[in-house]
Design an enzyme around this catalytic site. Sequence first.
Site, short mmCIF file in Angstrom:
data_model
loop_
_atom_site.label_atom_id
_atom_site.label_comp_id
_atom_site.label_asym_id
_atom_site.label_seq_id
_atom_site.Cartn_x
_atom_site.Cartn_y
_atom_site.Cartn_z
N ARG A 14 -1.10 -1.21 -5.61
CA ARG A 14 -0.66 -1.94 -6.80
C ARG A 14 -1.50 -1.70 -8.05
NH1 ARG A 14 2.70 -6.46 -5.63
NH2 ARG A 14 1.95 -7.58 -7.45
N ASP A 83 -18.03 11.58 14.09
CA ASP A 83 -17.14 12.12 13.07
C ASP A 83 -17.62 13.43 12.49
OD1 ASP A 83 -19.28 10.86 11.85
OD2 ASP A 83 -18.08 9.91 10.26
N THR A 107 -28.79 17.43 9.46
CA THR A 107 -28.37 16.25 10.20
C THR A 107 -27.09 15.73 9.56
OG1 THR A 107 -29.12 14.11 11.07
CG2 THR A 107 -29.68 14.62 8.77
N HIS A 155 -18.59 -25.35 -27.22
CA HIS A 155 -18.45 -26.44 -26.25
C HIS A 155 -16.98 -26.78 -25.99
CE1 HIS A 155 -22.74 -27.05 -27.00
NE2 HIS A 155 -22.43 -26.99 -28.28
N SER A 287 8.34 -16.64 -14.95
CA SER A 287 8.37 -17.61 -13.86
C SER A 287 9.73 -17.54 -13.19
CB SER A 287 8.11 -19.02 -14.39
OG SER A 287 8.42 -20.00 -13.40
N ARG A 301 -4.73 -11.42 -13.75
CA ARG A 301 -5.10 -10.39 -12.78
C ARG A 301 -6.46 -9.82 -13.11
NH1 ARG A 301 -0.95 -5.54 -11.80
NH2 ARG A 301 0.30 -7.30 -11.08
N ARG A 327 -33.93 4.57 9.36
CA ARG A 327 -32.52 4.28 9.12
C ARG A 327 -31.96 3.48 10.28
NH1 ARG A 327 -27.03 7.26 9.23
NH2 ARG A 327 -26.60 5.32 8.19
#
Length: 483
Positions: A14, A83, A107, A155, A287, A301, A327
């Site tokens: 979206r 992986d 690595t 304010h 609406s 949004r 690690r």
Amino acid sequence: MAGLDQYQNPLNSRYCSKEMQYVFSPRNRFSTWRQLWVYLAESERELGLEISEEAIQQLKSHVRIADSEFETAAIEEKRRRHDVMAHVHTYGLAAPLAAGILHWGATSCYVTDNADLIFLRDALNLLLPKLATVISLLSDFAIKHKALPCLGYTHGQPAQLVTVGKRTSLWITDLLYDLRNLERTRDDLLQVFRGVKGTTGTQASFLTIFKGDHLKVEALDELVTKKAGFEEPEISTSQTYSRKIDVDVLHCLVSFGATCERIGGDIRHLAMFKELEEPFEAEQIGSSAMAYKRNPMRSERLCSLGRKLRNFGGDAEQTYAAQWLERSLDDSAIRRISLPESFLCADACLQLLNNISSGMVVYPAVIQRRINAELPFMATENIIMALVEKGVSRQEAHEQIRVLSHESGAVVKQEGKDNDLIERVKNNAFFDPIIKDLDALTDPRTFIGRCPEIVEKLVNTKVKKALMKYGDVKLNGAAELHV
């Protein structure tokens, strides 16, 4: 349609752009791994290791992972539960002449972490011109309305007048901070490439390959770094690059998210006052029940996504703090989510900011009506000062204005009628000495101080300087929202 029985991330379906989706896509990820393996093999060959040119060329010809290879890699990963090794095997099948030297001395984090740094850099480079475009659009809007008086608020209460352009300049100023933060973060990234460091950051494997030649190990690190488009490799890393880098990168996005929520909130308030509206399309429905509604859905949004973006900082902070020694793998799953989604979220916010800034509508008559309701009270000091200049006692003028102001205030608050203070002043003989000056004393344009000059100075100095490197950002056009 494929995928309708699976959860779809709304950032993809979206909100955000195709180009940002591609940066973090599987094809780009695994193709970048392959490119890094090419850089490693090329550099090792340049430094004297026995790697044939034919092997290098075969690797290069298969850098972009083919559709069919995804299935091969998936089968291998299921079998090997790893992986990177699944993709080493898959790439080796495509480039058999290089299969024996692929990943030599490296690595897994050689490809995973260096690729992540490339993605962060490229994603920042996508965000920067989009942010520059938004700043340019808002600057045009600010200049156009630099002298249009409107009611200021402190304010949440009516305060001294500002202008529509001056209020917009506050948003521009904050976005300029975000632009500098993103630029600084991108430039810092160029100095911290992980490069070739081995399993625990000692470069021991490469020192072995080069028979103890430290200079060649350092040269290999430098060569791969330059090929990847970075300026310098980090000197000391563990198996991974420091997750502190993720903290810094996400912090600049978090700060931008806060700006988005702030701007979206201002626009929503102004829409509530009917002073300003975001774009509203001819057939747009506000609406499902109330047909007259013109809800500020884009700004809502923007607030929603800005709020989500602000929350990604905690992911990076906690992940960095939780790393053990050289690690631990508890950083992997969360980074697969938080790094891409933070950038997708920031990209979606910029899409919205662009769209909103390209078509904001101002309603001067409504703005004037709100000014008319409050300006008479604000003008009382001017009226008192003008009377004093005519020789009237300041204390006596103050008392006369005080009485009339309270009477007019009661009409507004208790009877719901318009502010009639100026009419009361006109009908009171006490104020005859300044009646001919009353229009000037209550002209909204005399209450805005240096608003037009402030807007012009900001746009012609800071904005112009900041955007110079981005060329003609207006060529980018208005962003189109998917939904």
